[in-house]
Design a protein around this motif. Structure first.
Motif, mmCIF file in Angstrom:
data_model
loop_
_atom_site.group_PDB
_atom_site.id
_atom_site.type_symbol
_atom_site.label_atom_id
_atom_site.label_comp_id
_atom_site.label_asym_id
_atom_site.label_seq_id
_atom_site.Cartn_x
_atom_site.Cartn_y
_atom_site.Cartn_z
ATOM 1 N N GLY A 17 0.813 -1.049 -0.014
ATOM 2 C CA GLY A 17 0.010 0.025 0.089
ATOM 3 C C GLY A 17 0.929 1.118 -0.046
ATOM 4 O O GLY A 17 0.588 2.109 -0.782
ATOM 5 N N GLN A 21 1.266 4.213 -2.719
ATOM 6 C CA GLN A 21 0.817 5.651 -2.420
ATOM 7 C C GLN A 21 2.152 6.705 -2.806
ATOM 8 O O GLN A 21 2.005 7.676 -3.137
ATOM 9 C CB GLN A 21 0.709 5.699 -0.923
ATOM 10 N N VAL A 47 -6.417 6.454 -7.675
ATOM 11 C CA VAL A 47 -5.805 5.445 -6.937
ATOM 12 C C VAL A 47 -5.305 5.962 -5.441
ATOM 13 O O VAL A 47 -5.237 5.285 -4.361
ATOM 14 C CB VAL A 47 -4.754 4.862 -7.724
ATOM 15 N N ILE A 51 -6.780 3.808 -2.281
ATOM 16 C CA ILE A 51 -5.693 2.980 -1.476
ATOM 17 C C ILE A 51 -5.252 3.640 -0.222
ATOM 18 O O ILE A 51 -4.967 2.993 0.761
ATOM 19 C CB ILE A 51 -4.528 2.711 -2.331
#
Length: 198
Positions: A17, A21, A47, A51
């Motif tokens: 994740g 990012q 996104v 996320i």
């Protein structure tokens, strides 16, 4: 101490994740009135936004799992500065690092836990500030008032995350160079010796 399966899975989910990012943050642009965005800029923002919420949920699960573990200190295991004994151990390890850099670097056990805890805290700040901006940014509204400060905190924490990642990775080098590969246990998913605590 071997890491439980749940901790290893949550750790890998956080790595994935956070990687997404950091990647999307380099290209995205947040929608706001009057700003023209390319499909790539808007897509990476969407996104990043979605996320980010998943990462925040994963962080909450990690904190709850750490708090539920049956080792001394519970969540304080990764927050050693919250207890007098932890602060004493931190000072001792840092003093050893200054006095004997090569030997001291291989004995930063409490410091390593403190770095992990600092990373969790930093990610929680990023997640909480990102969540606070989620609604207005998703609607294309400008950030005004306190939300402008929230954005500044979010962006500053993002810059600090790069520094933290470097420190976190560097913490493992002395142990690996001295042959202690146990620091990589969090990435092992094969058969384990002894009882499993998932």
């Amino acid at each position: 101490m071997r890491h439980p399966l749940s901790i290893r899975l949550l750790h890998l989910a956080l790595i994935a994740g956070v990687a997404v990012q950091l990647f999307t943050s380099e290209f995205m642009k947040a929608p706001r009135p009057g700003r023209v965005l390319t499909e790539w800029q808007l897509g990476t923002f969407v996104v990043h936004d979605r996320i980010g919420l998943v990462v925040l949920g994963t962080l909450a699960a990690m904190v709850l799992r750490l708090a539920a573990m049956r080792r001394p200190g519970g969540l304080r295991h990764v927050l050693p500065w919250t207890a007098a004994a932890g602060r004493t151990s931190l000072r001792r390890e840092l003093a050893g690092l200054v006095a004997r850099p090569l030997e001291g670097a291989a004995r930063l056990f409490t410091v390593a836990r403190a770095v992990q805890g600092a990373g969790l805290a930093l990610l929680l700040v990023l997640g909480a500030t990102g969540w606070a901006m989620h609604g207005p940014l998703s609607r294309g509204e400008p950030l005004e008032g306190v939300l402008r400060l929230v954005r500044e905190v979010h962006e500053s924490a993002g810059d600090l995350l790069w520094v933290w990642l470097g420190v976190h990775a560097a913490m493992a080098l002395p142990a690996l160079l001295s042959g202690r590969t146990a620091v990589l246990d969090v990435f092992r998913f094969g058969r384990r010796d002894g009882p499993s605590h998932s």
